[in-house]
Design a protein around this motif. Structure first.
Motif, PDB file in Angstrom:
ATOM      1  N   ASN A   1       0.911  -1.234  -0.085  1.00 45.14           N
ATOM      2  CA  ASN A   1      -0.087   0.078   0.088  1.00 45.14           C
ATOM      3  C   ASN A   1       1.026   1.305  -0.073  1.00 45.14           C
ATOM      4  OD1 ASN A   1      -2.394  -1.460   0.057  1.00 45.14           O
ATOM      5  ND2 ASN A   1      -2.182  -1.554   2.136  1.00 45.14           N
ATOM      6  N   GLU A   2       2.030   1.054   0.652  1.00 47.87           N
ATOM      7  CA  GLU A   2       2.953   2.293   0.689  1.00 47.87           C
ATOM      8  C   GLU A   2       4.183   1.914   0.573  1.00 47.87           C
ATOM      9  OE1 GLU A   2       4.165   5.787   3.993  1.00 47.87           O
ATOM     10  OE2 GLU A   2       2.377   4.739   4.356  1.00 47.87           O
ATOM     11  N   PRO A   3       4.980   1.627  -0.535  1.00 47.95           N
ATOM     12  CA  PRO A   3       6.232   1.184  -0.765  1.00 47.95           C
ATOM     13  C   PRO A   3       7.186   1.945  -0.076  1.00 47.95           C
ATOM     14  CG  PRO A   3       4.900   1.373  -2.810  1.00 47.95           C
ATOM     15  CD  PRO A   3       4.035   2.251  -1.726  1.00 47.95           C
ATOM     16  N   LEU A   4       8.142   1.267   0.477  1.00 48.33           N
ATOM     17  CA  LEU A   4       9.190   1.547   1.372  1.00 48.33           C
ATOM     18  C   LEU A   4      10.500   1.104   0.811  1.00 48.33           C
ATOM     19  CD1 LEU A   4       8.004   2.030   4.775  1.00 48.33           C
ATOM     20  CD2 LEU A   4       8.360   4.014   3.419  1.00 48.33           C
ATOM     21  N   ASP A   5      11.748   1.695   0.854  1.00 47.40           N
ATOM     22  CA  ASP A   5      13.079   0.869   0.280  1.00 47.40           C
ATOM     23  C   ASP A   5      13.617   0.223   1.560  1.00 47.40           C
ATOM     24  OD1 ASP A   5      12.820   1.786  -2.332  1.00 47.40           O
ATOM     25  OD2 ASP A   5      13.224   3.628  -1.603  1.00 47.40           O
ATOM     26  N   ALA A   6      13.269   1.017   2.724  1.00 45.37           N
ATOM     27  CA  ALA A   6      13.899   0.476   3.980  1.00 45.37           C
ATOM     28  C   ALA A   6      12.860   0.813   5.113  1.00 45.37           C
ATOM     29  CB  ALA A   6      15.114   1.136   4.568  1.00 45.37           C
ATOM     30  N   PHE A   7      12.771   0.132   6.290  1.00 49.66           N
ATOM     31  CA  PHE A   7      11.767   0.434   7.115  1.00 49.66           C
ATOM     32  C   PHE A   7      12.275  -0.011   8.619  1.00 49.66           C
ATOM     33  CE2 PHE A   7      10.780  -3.707   5.489  1.00 49.66           C
ATOM     34  CZ  PHE A   7      10.469  -4.760   6.529  1.00 49.66           C
ATOM     35  N   GLY A   8      11.345   0.299   9.547  1.00 48.77           N
ATOM     36  CA  GLY A   8      11.574  -0.083  10.845  1.00 48.77           C
ATOM     37  C   GLY A   8      10.378  -0.005  11.750  1.00 48.77           C
ATOM     38  N   GLY A   9      10.258  -0.687  12.752  1.00 46.88           N
ATOM     39  CA  GLY A   9       9.091  -0.828  13.555  1.00 46.88           C
ATOM     40  C   GLY A   9       9.503  -0.630  15.070  1.00 46.88           C
TER      41      GLY A   9
ATOM     42  N   ARG B   1      23.281   6.589   5.468  1.00 47.45           N
ATOM     43  CA  ARG B   1      23.541   6.209   4.271  1.00 47.45           C
ATOM     44  C   ARG B   1      22.648   5.902   3.236  1.00 47.45           C
ATOM     45  NH1 ARG B   1      27.121   2.398   3.449  1.00 47.45           N
ATOM     46  NH2 ARG B   1      27.100   1.534   5.721  1.00 47.45           N
ATOM     47  N   ILE B   2      21.438   5.366   3.986  1.00 46.26           N
ATOM     48  CA  ILE B   2      20.430   4.792   2.950  1.00 46.26           C
ATOM     49  C   ILE B   2      19.742   6.097   2.567  1.00 46.26           C
ATOM     50  CG2 ILE B   2      18.251   3.598   2.822  1.00 46.26           C
ATOM     51  CD1 ILE B   2      19.576   1.349   4.661  1.00 46.26           C
ATOM     52  N   HIS B   3      19.459   7.023   3.709  1.00 46.50           N
ATOM     53  CA  HIS B   3      18.672   8.322   3.268  1.00 46.50           C
ATOM     54  C   HIS B   3      19.536   9.064   2.117  1.00 46.50           C
ATOM     55  CE1 HIS B   3      15.496   8.837   6.129  1.00 46.50           C
ATOM     56  NE2 HIS B   3      16.079   8.393   7.033  1.00 46.50           N
ATOM     57  N   GLN B   4      20.901   9.212   2.458  1.00 46.21           N
ATOM     58  CA  GLN B   4      21.620   9.950   1.561  1.00 46.21           C
ATOM     59  C   GLN B   4      21.576   9.400   0.236  1.00 46.21           C
ATOM     60  OE1 GLN B   4      25.177  10.111   3.541  1.00 46.21           O
ATOM     61  NE2 GLN B   4      24.829  11.803   4.735  1.00 46.21           N
ATOM     62  N   ALA B   5      21.567   8.074  -0.141  1.00 43.29           N
ATOM     63  CA  ALA B   5      21.574   7.544  -1.381  1.00 43.29           C
ATOM     64  C   ALA B   5      19.864   7.824  -2.103  1.00 43.29           C
ATOM     65  CB  ALA B   5      21.628   6.047  -1.428  1.00 43.29           C
TER      66      ALA B   5
ATOM     67  N   PHE C   1      31.405  10.432  12.048  1.00 42.59           N
ATOM     68  CA  PHE C   1      31.016  10.223  10.611  1.00 42.59           C
ATOM     69  C   PHE C   1      30.171  11.202   9.968  1.00 42.59           C
ATOM     70  CE2 PHE C   1      32.315   6.075  11.953  1.00 42.59           C
ATOM     71  CZ  PHE C   1      32.851   5.512  10.857  1.00 42.59           C
ATOM     72  N   PHE C   2      29.128  11.890  10.811  1.00 45.65           N
ATOM     73  CA  PHE C   2      27.914  12.725  10.435  1.00 45.65           C
ATOM     74  C   PHE C   2      28.127  13.781  11.489  1.00 45.65           C
ATOM     75  CE2 PHE C   2      27.021   8.662   8.613  1.00 45.65           C
ATOM     76  CZ  PHE C   2      27.177   8.761   7.356  1.00 45.65           C
ATOM     77  N   PRO C   3      28.761  14.943  11.588  1.00 52.88           N
ATOM     78  CA  PRO C   3      28.900  15.717  12.616  1.00 52.88           C
ATOM     79  C   PRO C   3      27.527  16.535  12.717  1.00 52.88           C
ATOM     80  CG  PRO C   3      30.972  15.836  11.369  1.00 52.88           C
ATOM     81  CD  PRO C   3      29.934  15.042  10.591  1.00 52.88           C
TER      82      PRO C   3
ATOM     83  N   GLU D   1      22.290  -3.780  -2.903  1.00 48.92           N
ATOM     84  CA  GLU D   1      22.921  -3.659  -4.040  1.00 48.92           C
ATOM     85  C   GLU D   1      23.649  -2.225  -4.241  1.00 48.92           C
ATOM     86  OE1 GLU D   1      20.373  -7.152  -6.422  1.00 48.92           O
ATOM     87  OE2 GLU D   1      20.020  -5.112  -6.841  1.00 48.92           O
ATOM     88  N   LYS D   2      22.892  -1.171  -3.981  1.00 54.32           N
ATOM     89  CA  LYS D   2      23.445   0.303  -4.183  1.00 54.32           C
ATOM     90  C   LYS D   2      23.994   0.672  -3.091  1.00 54.32           C
ATOM     91  CE  LYS D   2      22.065   4.916  -5.547  1.00 54.32           C
ATOM     92  NZ  LYS D   2      20.890   5.904  -6.016  1.00 54.32           N
ATOM     93  N   VAL D   3      23.770   0.494  -2.055  1.00 56.96           N
ATOM     94  CA  VAL D   3      24.330   1.237  -0.652  1.00 56.96           C
ATOM     95  C   VAL D   3      25.410   0.075   0.078  1.00 56.96           C
ATOM     96  CG1 VAL D   3      24.004   2.208   1.515  1.00 56.96           C
ATOM     97  CG2 VAL D   3      22.231   2.492  -0.135  1.00 56.96           C
ATOM     98  N   GLY D   4      25.206  -0.850  -0.243  1.00 59.53           N
ATOM     99  CA  GLY D   4      25.905  -1.886   0.248  1.00 59.53           C
ATOM    100  C   GLY D   4      25.663  -2.080   1.676  1.00 59.53           C
TER     101      GLY D   4
END
Length: 324
Positions: free
Chosen positions: A106-114, A187-191, A231-233, A168-171
């Motif tokens: 219903n709402e496609p996501l590339d990555a998720f959490g719960g 990094r997933i967000h940044q991609a 890594f990300f100040p 495959e893209k982010v590793g």
């Protein structure tokens, strides 16, 4: 939609048996399970083998490198459209995969959490620890919310999923511990991938079974926040300083009671109000005076252990490094 469930494991055979039992009860059955034994001296090979007739399950043993790289090992061998990672101390509700599948259609996501929650079978200490990790009076209630302190949702590795395309893209993970899940999420967000919370895809998370173990874990979490900052100040926000500020407040309150009696009543008043807020909030949520009482100790441990770990590595990795 086919899922690959990846579980890193280190010397916790009893936990994996309980987790696998919950996976046999899933209402949605298009999934495989990959158990990655990360150099354990107390392995779970025989326990995993006992589930061969109940699950599409695969067992791998590798040298110890830590949980992040153990997950990568699983990613390399997974066949699913989505990879889901759980901590071994989780119990999975029977409709978990059904809820994830429906949400992704219903709402496609590339990555998720719960989110995570406390199971009714958990001990009073485990329920108190769960409260301390999710309360508005400790973590700000941001765990399991659509946006975290930095304004973006960062799935946590006890309950995290990603599409094969992300892998495959982010590793995979470049850190094996010390905030590896948040670093990976950034990094997933940044991609350019879409990350979101699936509110009803919750797990029952046991966390630690004693306050001593909980202290060690939260001290580690405080250090992890600074590790991510190296890594990300820009991800270090004002809210991340709250546990350290609270820890300093406790120290000042103690000193006021010992050496500055005229100031002590003021500090004691605010501390008492805070304790009462925790007690009655936990009581209303857990319906147990015992859990509410233990929640006071759990909350103080959550804040001070994180605070000390945060201040320790803030000084070592940010202040001293900048002076060199």
């Amino acid at each position: 939609m086919f899922f690959s469930i990846i579980i890193p494991l280190y010397n916790r055979p009893q936990e994996i048996e309980e987790l696998l039992n919950t996976l046999t009860e899933q209402s949605y059955t298009a999934f495989e399970v990959l158990v990655i034994e990360d150099g354990s001296t107390l392995d779970a090979k025989d326990i995993v083998a006992s589930f061969q007739s109940k699950l599409d399950i695969h067992y791998y043993f590798k040298p110890n490198e830590g949980q992040g790289f153990a997950r990568n090992y699983g990613f390399e061998r997974a066949k699913g459209d989505y990879f889901i990672i759980f901590d071994s101390d989780c119990l999975i509700p029977e409709d978990y995969l059904e809820n994830v599948k429906n949400h992704l259609y219903n709402e496609p996501l590339d990555a998720f959490g719960g989110p995570d929650a406390a199971h009714p079978s958990f001990t009073p200490i485990q329920r108190a620890i769960s409260y301390a990790m999710t309360s508005v009076f400790t973590t700000g209630g941001i765990r399991g919310k659509a946006k975290n302190a930095g304004g973006q949702f960062h799935p946590r590795s006890f309950n995290m999923g990603l599409s094969k395309k992300v892998w495959e893209k982010v590793g995979g993970f470049i850190l094996t511990r010390l905030g590896e899940d948040i670093e990976y999420s950034i990094r997933i967000h940044q991609a350019g991938f879409k990350i979101g919370l699936i509110p009803n895809a919750f797990v029952y998370h046991k966390r630690r079974t004693s306050f001593k173990q909980f202290w060690k874990q939260l001290h580690f979490f405080g250090r992890a926040r600074i590790n991510i900052t190296t890594f990300f100040p820009k991800t270090l926000k004002l809210v991340h300083f709250f546990p350290a500020v609270f820890t300093l407040f406790l120290i000042i309150t103690l000193l006021a009671n010992l050496f500055f009696e005229v100031l002590a009543p003021t500090f004691n008043f605010f501390l008492s109000i805070y304790i009462l807020l925790i007690f009655f909030d936990s009581w209303s949520k857990n319906k147990s005076a015992k859990v509410a009482f233990l929640s006071i100790f759990a909350s103080f441990i959550q804040l001070t252990a994180y605070g000390f770990g945060f201040m320790q590595d803030f000084w070592k990795k940010l202040i001293l490094k900048n002076k060199l």
